[in-house]
Enzyme design. Sequence first.
Site, PDB file in Angstrom:
ATOM      1  N   HIS A   1      10.557  48.378  44.559  1.00 51.67           N
ATOM      2  CA  HIS A   1      11.217  47.211  43.976  1.00 51.67           C
ATOM      3  C   HIS A   1      12.610  47.613  43.504  1.00 51.67           C
ATOM      4  CE1 HIS A   1       6.998  45.427  42.879  1.00 51.67           C
ATOM      5  NE2 HIS A   1       7.268  45.340  44.167  1.00 51.67           N
TER       6      HIS A   1
ATOM      7  N   SER B   1       7.433  50.672  41.732  1.00 44.77           N
ATOM      8  CA  SER B   1       8.367  49.790  41.022  1.00 44.77           C
ATOM      9  C   SER B   1       9.043  50.606  39.924  1.00 44.77           C
ATOM     10  CB  SER B   1       7.627  48.564  40.470  1.00 44.77           C
ATOM     11  OG  SER B   1       8.537  47.637  39.920  1.00 44.77           O
TER      12      SER B   1
ATOM     13  N   ASP C   1       1.408  44.337  41.831  1.00 46.81           N
ATOM     14  CA  ASP C   1       1.739  44.324  43.250  1.00 46.81           C
ATOM     15  C   ASP C   1       1.104  45.531  43.934  1.00 46.81           C
ATOM     16  OD1 ASP C   1       2.857  43.573  45.638  1.00 46.81           O
ATOM     17  OD2 ASP C   1       4.845  44.400  45.196  1.00 46.81           O
TER      18      ASP C   1
END
Length: 364
Positions: A208, A181, A308
Amino acid sequence: MLEMTIRALIVDDSALIRKLLSDILSQDPNLRIIGTAFNGKDGLEKIKKLRPDVVLLDNIMPVFDGLKTLAWIVKECPTPVVMISAFGERAEEITLTAFEYGAVDVIQRPEGILSQNMPDMAEEICRKTRAATKANLENLECMRNRELEETDINKREKIEKHRSRKETTSFVRNVLAIGASTGGPRALEKLIGSFPADIPAAVLIVQHMPAGFTASFSKRLDSKTALRVKEAEEGDIIEEGTVLIAPGNHHMEIVQKTVKGRKEEVAHLSCSPKELGSRPSVNALFRSIAPIYGSKIVSLVLTGMNCDGADGAEQVKKMGGKIIAEAQSSCVVYGMPKEVVRRKLADFVLPLDKMAEEIVKIIS
């Protein structure tokens, strides 16, 4: 314990965008707008005067554009910067270059108050603005310095290496599944660029990133590695020597399907609900590959906010796969790998520059 209020400065040449972003950020009790600026030059003056905790910076502006402004911020007044970018090849390319300059993240330019996606977009803008303030700017600067030190000879070698790629094969001996991310684009460039051309693995990536940007990012990464890199499409066959990147706003899962009379593993894309605020989701990818590939999997959880990847990593580990978490020492934001380590799921905790070597050992 109450969180400290984050002081944000918005730099954008559009009065409408400045107003929209101000309204969005003002809805978050942990964020406070301390000023706005209408171009890069105005922004630099206000950064020097106001010393914000985070800057939201338009990538295309008159007088002093986003890249010039970012370069000054990184050099003269280190502050986390989140780029504001519209769709379009030029805007996306500038934003990807901004990551090399030292930007922490990117948000999609809000298109208007009547957009059906505005609630989701507003949540993402606030989340990324908060996360940016947790970035380790020293790690960003170290990565930037290493990139700038690369010689023309190194660049030529990369191009030649790229031209001599090996043929891909759908017989898959190993699967490298990578989640990242905040700080991920530069980390992935470094990691994937370190893989040998003949690495005996298929590579699957969830980064992401807003819709639209993953296509440009895939092309950029493709030009810097010996492996074939592409944005995943529905039905793409999983092959050794190929890197598939989940498209923005789509989960990427791997499913088994009969293709031309032969059972193959292929990419399946969906717009099912976000997980932990993200689509694509690292967890969704990891969960899907665990029962298919089992002990053939090496899952990597790189820099990023929140958690995540941890639930999915647990499923991979149960099926015999290996888990690598990025060490705090090289993370831009130590969140996702931290949760993997906290839950004792990691087989290896490694800084970014040690990962490729260890991966080759594991899968050879």
